[in-house]
Design an enzyme around this catalytic site. Structure first.
Site: not given
Ligand code: TYM
Length: 332
Positions: A111, A194, A197
Site C-alpha cells: 500500500k 487481488k 475495492k
Molecule cells: P478488508 O476490508 O481489506 O477486507 C475484509 C475481508 O475481506 C477479505 N478480502 C478478500 N478475500 C478474498 N479475496 C479477495 N479479493 C478479498 N479482498 C478482501 C479480507 O481478507 C478480509 O477478511 N484489516 C482488515 C479488517 C480488520 C479485521 C480486524 C479483520 C480490521 N480489524 C480484525 C479481522 C479481524 C481489512 O482491511 O480487511
C-alpha cells in the site's frame, strides 16, 4: 464453542472478494460460535476518506452484513469507533510491538509502495489496531481472506509475547480461519492481482451494490483465454484468469472446482461466462436488493449499532482493566 471476531473496512462498496473471502464464512460460523462482526471505520481512515463518503459506506457495510445473512439476533454487529477502547488498547500494544514485526507486513509494503515517507503513521501501525480489535474480546478464531492472514499471525505473536512479558494469560491467542475456496478472489481484469475495492477500474471487481445487468456485463467482459476448460484443476495451472472464474463459480455454487470442471470440461468461455453470470446474479441480486431495503431505514441500522456497542463496551473495559493491571498502571 469459541468466539469469532472479524471486520471489513467501509471504504466504498464491499466486493465479491469480501463476500467469498470473509462474509460467507461468517454466515456459516455464526450458528456455532459466539460471533462479533465489526465495521472497521478507524482502519478506513488510515488512508484519506471523504467524511460524507465514509459515513455512507459505514451504514452500507452494516446493512450488507445483514443482507448477506448475518443475523443481529445471533451475532453482535457494531462500528469500531463506537467502542473507543479499541484505540486505547492499540496504544498499549503499540508499546509492546517491535517495529521489525511491522516492517515485515506485506500489505504495508504494497500500500505504501514508494511513498513510505508520505503515507500516514496509522497505515503503518494499522495491524496493531487490528490486533487490539481481536484481543480485546478474547476471540479464538478470526475468519478472513488470505491477504489478512499475516496480520492475524502478527496478532498471535503480540498476544504470546505480551502474556510472556507480564507472566499471565491476559490475552487469548487467536487462530485465522480461511475458506477452502475463495480465500483469494482475483481481479476480473488481471488474474495475478487481488480483487480490491481500491482498484481504479470498476470493471476489475463485482460490487455487492451492482445491479444484475452490471454483474452480467462485468463477467462477460472479464479477462479470460481462448482455450476450453480442462477436466481437472491441474489443467488450470498458469491460466490465472480461468482459474479465478472457476473458483468464483465453485464458491458461489458451494461446490468444488472439480465438480464445476466436470460439468464444463471441453467448453469455452462463450458457454462458461453466461453460466457464471446467471449464477452470480442469482446469488448476489437478492443481497443488493435487501441492502437497499435496509438502508431505507437508518434508524433500524442505528439500533443494531447501538445494541452492539452497549453489549461490547463492558467486555472491552474488562480486558483493558486486566491489561492496565498487568502493565502497572494505577487503577482507581
Ligand atoms: P478488508 O476490508 O481489506 O477486507 C475484509 C475481508 O475481506 C477479505 N478480502 C478478500 N478475500 C478474498 N479475496 C479477495 N479479493 C478479498 N479482498 C478482501 C479480507 O481478507 C478480509 O477478511 N484489516 C482488515 C479488517 C480488520 C479485521 C480486524 C479483520 C480490521 N480489524 C480484525 C479481522 C479481524 C481489512 O482491511 O480487511
Amino acid at each position: 464453542m469459541g468466539r469469532i471476531f472479524s471486520g471489513i473496512q467501509p471504504t466504498s462498496n464491499l466486493t465479491l472478494g469480501n463476500y467469498l473471502g470473509a462474509i460467507k464464512n461468517w454466515v456459516t460460523m455464526q450458528s456455532e460460535h459466539d460471533s462479533i462482526f465489526c465495521v472497521v471505520d478507524m482502519h478506513a481512515i488510515t488512508v484519506p476518506q471523504e467524511p460524507e463518503a465514509l459515513r455512507k459506506a459505514t451504514y452500507e457495510a452494516l446493512a450488507t452484513y445483514i443482507a448477506c445473512g448475518i443475523d443481529p439476533k445471533k451475532s453482535t454487529l457494531f462500528v469500531q469507533s463506537h467502542v473507543p477502547q479499541h484505540a486505547e488498547l492499540a496504544w498499549y500494544l503499540n508499546c509492546a510491538t517491535p517495529m521489525g514485526w511491522l516492517n515485515r507486513m506485506t500489505q504495508f509494503k504494497d500500500k505504501a509502495g514508494k511513498n513510505r515517507d508520505s503515507v500516514m503513521t496509522g497505515l503503518y501501525t494499522y495491524p496493531v489496531l487490528m490486533a487490539a480489535d481481536i484481543l480485546i474480546y478474547h476471540a479464538t478464531h478470526v475468519p478472513v481472506g488470505e491477504d489478512q492472514k499475516q496480520h492475524v499471525e502478527l496478532c498471535r505473536d503480540i498476544a504470546i509475547s505480551f502474556n510472556q512479558r507480564f507472566e499471565r494469560e491476559v490475552f487469548t491467542v487467536p487462530q485465522p480461519i480461511m475458506p477452502k475456496q475463495g480465500a483469494r478472489i482475483k481481479s476480473l481484469r488481471d488474474g495475478t492481482k487481488k480483487m480490491s475495492k481500491s482498484d481504479p477500474s470498476d470493471m476489475s471487481r463485482i460490487n455487492l451494490t451492482d445491479d444484475a445487468d452490471t454483474i452480467a456485463k462485468k463477467i462477460r467482459k472479464a479477462t479470460s483465454d481462448a482455450d476450453v476448460l480442462p477436466s481437472e484443476v491441474k489443467g488450470l495451472e498458469s491460466r490465472p484468469e480461468a482459474e479465478n472464474l472457476v473458483t468464483i463459480y465453485a464458491a458461489l455454487a458451494e461446490t468444488t472446482m472439480d465438480k464445476v470442471l466436470g460439468e464444463f470440461a471441453g467448453q469455452g468461455f462463450g458457454v462458461f461466462k453466461p453460466a457464471l453470470a446467471n449464477l452470480a446474479v442469482e446469488k448476489l441480486a437478492p443481497i443488493t436488493k435487501r441492502t437497499q431495503e435496509l438502508l431505507s431505514d437508518k434508524g433500524e441500522i442505528e439500533a443494531v449499532m447501538r445494541q452492539g456497542r452497549d453489549k461490547l463496551i463492558p467486555m472491552a473495559n474488562k480486558t483493558l482493566d486486566d491489561v492496565k493491571q498487568a502493565m502497572g498502571f494505577v487503577t482507581l
